[in-house]
Write a protein that holds these residues in place. Structure first.
Motif, short mmCIF file in Angstrom:
data_model
loop_
_atom_site.label_atom_id
_atom_site.label_comp_id
_atom_site.label_asym_id
_atom_site.label_seq_id
_atom_site.Cartn_x
_atom_site.Cartn_y
_atom_site.Cartn_z
N ASP A 22 0.82 -1.21 0.00
CA ASP A 22 0.00 0.00 0.00
C ASP A 22 0.86 1.26 0.00
O ASP A 22 1.73 1.44 0.85
CB ASP A 22 -0.93 0.01 1.21
N GLY A 23 0.60 2.10 -0.99
CA GLY A 23 1.27 3.39 -1.05
C GLY A 23 2.65 3.40 -1.69
O GLY A 23 3.28 4.45 -1.77
N LEU A 24 3.13 2.23 -2.14
CA LEU A 24 4.45 2.21 -2.79
C LEU A 24 4.35 2.90 -4.15
O LEU A 24 3.40 2.68 -4.90
CB LEU A 24 4.96 0.78 -2.97
N ASN A 25 5.34 3.72 -4.47
CA ASN A 25 5.36 4.36 -5.77
C ASN A 25 6.12 3.49 -6.77
O ASN A 25 6.69 2.45 -6.42
CB ASN A 25 5.94 5.78 -5.68
N SER A 26 6.14 3.94 -8.01
CA SER A 26 6.77 3.16 -9.09
C SER A 26 8.24 2.89 -8.81
O SER A 26 8.74 1.80 -9.04
CB SER A 26 6.60 3.91 -10.41
N ASP A 27 8.94 3.89 -8.30
CA ASP A 27 10.36 3.72 -8.00
C ASP A 27 10.57 2.65 -6.93
O ASP A 27 11.43 1.79 -7.06
CB ASP A 27 10.98 5.05 -7.56
N GLN A 28 9.74 2.68 -5.89
CA GLN A 28 9.86 1.69 -4.82
C GLN A 28 9.52 0.29 -5.31
O GLN A 28 10.13 -0.69 -4.89
CB GLN A 28 8.95 2.07 -3.65
N LEU A 29 8.56 0.20 -6.20
CA LEU A 29 8.16 -1.11 -6.73
C LEU A 29 9.21 -1.71 -7.67
O LEU A 29 9.33 -2.92 -7.76
CB LEU A 29 6.84 -1.00 -7.50
N ASN A 30 9.94 -0.86 -8.36
CA ASN A 30 10.82 -1.33 -9.43
C ASN A 30 12.31 -1.28 -9.11
O ASN A 30 13.12 -1.75 -9.90
CB ASN A 30 10.52 -0.54 -10.71
N LYS A 31 12.66 -0.72 -7.96
CA LYS A 31 14.08 -0.60 -7.61
C LYS A 31 14.62 -1.93 -7.06
O LYS A 31 13.97 -2.59 -6.25
CB LYS A 31 14.27 0.50 -6.56
N LYS A 32 15.81 -2.31 -7.55
CA LYS A 32 16.48 -3.52 -7.09
C LYS A 32 17.66 -3.12 -6.22
O LYS A 32 18.29 -2.09 -6.46
CB LYS A 32 17.02 -4.33 -8.26
N LYS A 33 17.99 -3.96 -5.23
CA LYS A 33 19.15 -3.64 -4.41
C LYS A 33 20.45 -3.93 -5.17
O LYS A 33 21.46 -3.32 -4.92
CB LYS A 33 19.11 -4.32 -3.05
N ASP A 34 20.39 -4.85 -6.14
CA ASP A 34 21.53 -5.09 -7.03
C ASP A 34 21.02 -5.80 -8.29
O ASP A 34 19.86 -6.19 -8.36
CB ASP A 34 22.65 -5.89 -6.34
N SER A 36 21.40 -8.69 -9.49
CA SER A 36 20.99 -10.10 -9.43
C SER A 36 19.75 -10.30 -8.55
O SER A 36 19.31 -11.43 -8.37
CB SER A 36 22.15 -10.96 -8.92
N SER A 37 19.21 -9.23 -8.03
CA SER A 37 18.04 -9.32 -7.15
C SER A 37 16.77 -8.94 -7.89
O SER A 37 16.81 -8.29 -8.92
CB SER A 37 18.21 -8.37 -5.96
N TRP A 38 15.66 -9.33 -7.29
CA TRP A 38 14.37 -8.93 -7.81
C TRP A 38 13.90 -7.67 -7.10
O TRP A 38 14.21 -7.46 -5.93
CB TRP A 38 13.33 -10.01 -7.57
N SER A 39 13.12 -6.88 -7.80
CA SER A 39 12.45 -5.74 -7.19
C SER A 39 11.18 -6.23 -6.51
O SER A 39 10.75 -7.38 -6.71
CB SER A 39 12.09 -4.71 -8.26
N ILE A 40 10.54 -5.37 -5.73
CA ILE A 40 9.25 -5.73 -5.12
C ILE A 40 8.24 -6.07 -6.21
O ILE A 40 7.49 -7.05 -6.09
CB ILE A 40 8.75 -4.59 -4.21
N ARG A 155 6.71 -16.56 2.41
CA ARG A 155 8.15 -16.52 2.13
C ARG A 155 8.51 -15.23 1.39
O ARG A 155 9.47 -14.54 1.72
CB ARG A 155 8.53 -17.74 1.28
N HIS A 156 7.72 -14.91 0.38
CA HIS A 156 8.03 -13.74 -0.43
C HIS A 156 7.65 -12.42 0.25
O HIS A 156 8.22 -11.39 -0.07
CB HIS A 156 7.43 -13.89 -1.83
N ILE A 157 6.73 -12.47 1.20
CA ILE A 157 6.46 -11.28 2.00
C ILE A 157 7.71 -10.91 2.79
O ILE A 157 8.09 -9.74 2.87
CB ILE A 157 5.24 -11.50 2.94
N LYS A 158 8.38 -11.92 3.34
CA LYS A 158 9.65 -11.66 4.05
C LYS A 158 10.66 -11.02 3.11
O LYS A 158 11.38 -10.09 3.46
CB LYS A 158 10.22 -12.96 4.63
N GLN A 159 10.72 -11.53 1.88
CA GLN A 159 11.64 -10.98 0.88
C GLN A 159 11.29 -9.52 0.56
O GLN A 159 12.17 -8.67 0.48
CB GLN A 159 11.60 -11.84 -0.38
N ILE A 160 10.00 -9.25 0.40
CA ILE A 160 9.56 -7.88 0.09
C ILE A 160 9.92 -6.94 1.24
O ILE A 160 10.38 -5.81 1.00
CB ILE A 160 8.04 -7.86 -0.22
N ILE A 161 9.73 -7.39 2.46
CA ILE A 161 10.09 -6.56 3.62
C ILE A 161 11.58 -6.27 3.61
O ILE A 161 12.01 -5.13 3.85
CB ILE A 161 9.64 -7.23 4.94
#
Length: 167
Positions: A22-34, A36-40, A155-161
């Motif tokens: 809730d409330g995540l913007n496009s940048d937050q949804l699509n940004k990867k930490k690196d 080889s990682s997935w974005s939210i 499992r993936h909720i933990k990843q998203i957090i």
């Protein structure tokens, strides 16, 4: 009763997911930490694809006329994020930029399809009698397919957090 409890847990887990998104913007949804990682957004795409694939598997398993002799499998290992699991190519997300509204719509549509199939069962106990082969976990009763969806999403909720905490 078992299916009813699983459906309630699925809804609780989905509510948690939607609350986190809730409330995540496009940048937050699509940004990867690196790289080889997935974005939210990609994690959500994976959840949607997985749910849709599971729906197909459940439908196919329901077409079988033979009762299964396999027992329940322990599925709690799905919650252990220290054990990396590789998603099959068919369930991997794309690199496309995703928007909040489209992710929420797709999550709602895939869950609606799951509810449609589960709510049309004349005898829900059939899920304890029919099986379908999972590409990774091998033979699984259909009830385990449904139950594992909830654990998979947890499992993936933990990843998203974890991803959200790095933003």
């Amino acid at each position: 009763m078992e299916l009813h409890n699983i459906i309630l847990k699925l809804q609780e887990t989905r509510d948690v997911l939607l609350g986190i998104l809730d409330g995540l913007n496009s940048d937050q949804l699509n940004k990867k930490k690196d790289s080889s990682s997935w974005s939210i957004g990609q994690v959500c795409q994976h959840l949607i694809k997985t749910e849709e694939l599971y729906i197909i598997a459940i439908r196919r398993g329901l077409k079988s006329k033979d009762d299964s002799i396999i027992g329940n499998k322990p599925l709690e290992f799905l919650l252990d994020r220290t054990k990396k699991l590789e998603a099959p190519d068919i369930a991997k997300p794309t690199d496309e930029i995703v928007e909040y509204g489209e992710i929420i719509d797709a999550l709602n549509k895939s869950r609606e399809k799951l509810h449609d199939i589960l709510n049309t069962l004349e005898d829900p106990s059939i899920l304890n009698k029919r099986q379908f082969t999972h590409p990774v976990f091998k033979e699984m009763l259909l009830i385990e397919w449904v139950r594992s969806l909830e654990l998979h999403e947890q499992r993936h909720i933990k990843q998203i957090i974890e991803i959200k905490d790095t933003l």
